[in-house]
Scaffold this active site. Sequence first.
Site, mmCIF file in Angstrom:
data_model
loop_
_atom_site.group_PDB
_atom_site.id
_atom_site.type_symbol
_atom_site.label_atom_id
_atom_site.label_comp_id
_atom_site.label_asym_id
_atom_site.label_seq_id
_atom_site.Cartn_x
_atom_site.Cartn_y
_atom_site.Cartn_z
ATOM 1 N N HIS A 79 0.845 -1.188 0.000
ATOM 2 C CA HIS A 79 0.000 0.000 0.000
ATOM 3 C C HIS A 79 0.883 1.242 0.000
ATOM 4 C CE1 HIS A 79 -3.524 2.387 0.463
ATOM 5 N NE2 HIS A 79 -3.182 2.851 1.642
ATOM 6 N N HIS B 21 -3.605 8.877 1.018
ATOM 7 C CA HIS B 21 -3.510 7.583 0.337
ATOM 8 C C HIS B 21 -4.867 7.172 -0.211
ATOM 9 C CE1 HIS B 21 -4.801 5.277 4.162
ATOM 10 N NE2 HIS B 21 -4.792 6.549 4.479
ATOM 11 N N CYS C 200 -3.827 2.513 -5.529
ATOM 12 C CA CYS C 200 -3.037 3.442 -4.719
ATOM 13 C C CYS C 200 -1.655 3.707 -5.323
ATOM 14 C CB CYS C 200 -2.907 2.917 -3.291
ATOM 15 S SG CYS C 200 -2.061 1.315 -3.160
#
Length: 220
Positions: free
Chosen positions: A50, A62, A151
């Site tokens: 991530h 994010h 992401c």
Amino acid sequence: MLDSLTFLFEKFFLLSSLNVFKSLWREDPVRCPVLRRGDLLEVQRALFIHYGICLGENRVAHLMPDIMPVLTRDRQLIKPVVTNKRLILGCIYRTASIRVDSVEDFAYGAQILVNDMDKKVKWKALASEEVARRAEKLVGDFPYSLLWNNCEHFVTYCRYGTAASQQTEKFCDCLKSIIRDQRSVALTVGIGVMYILCFGLAPSTTLPTILIPFILWMAG
């Protein structure tokens, strides 16, 4: 038809990452490195790496999949850190937003890598303030796709000016190798026939049994 295939590929990509389920439980906190505004951060989450952009003052922007906005409009319920279960369901329902959380909530107990991607891409990083401003402008609801708009696409756009995903590229390369292997056609036919024998003839069983092997054969 293309949307259906993309949906199937995304689900396959989701399942192919299950070997990291060891991260489903939150681990003990680890020490955070010194962070600067505009830094690109990455941590290991439940299904994949991530990514986020440091905004300074212990804040990280994010792109996070989350099921809660589908279930409720109560901001107090949506605001808390996104758990791995919420993340997984958000991926499945393809609902996400670019949110700003604390560094601790972003890390979720995992080790943070800072600007590690700079060594892996061909693009030069933009000025730190420009990176942070790009991220701040995109905060809020955002269209999400596990393969085409995740992401990693968000942070690479902010830091390098080009949206890209190494995770997606690796998956597509793996998929291409499977398609080139014509044995996968026979395997798919066999699975489809077994499915029909178990559940009977119906459009939902017969059409995929015919179409999927045909597409694999043509693509090979």
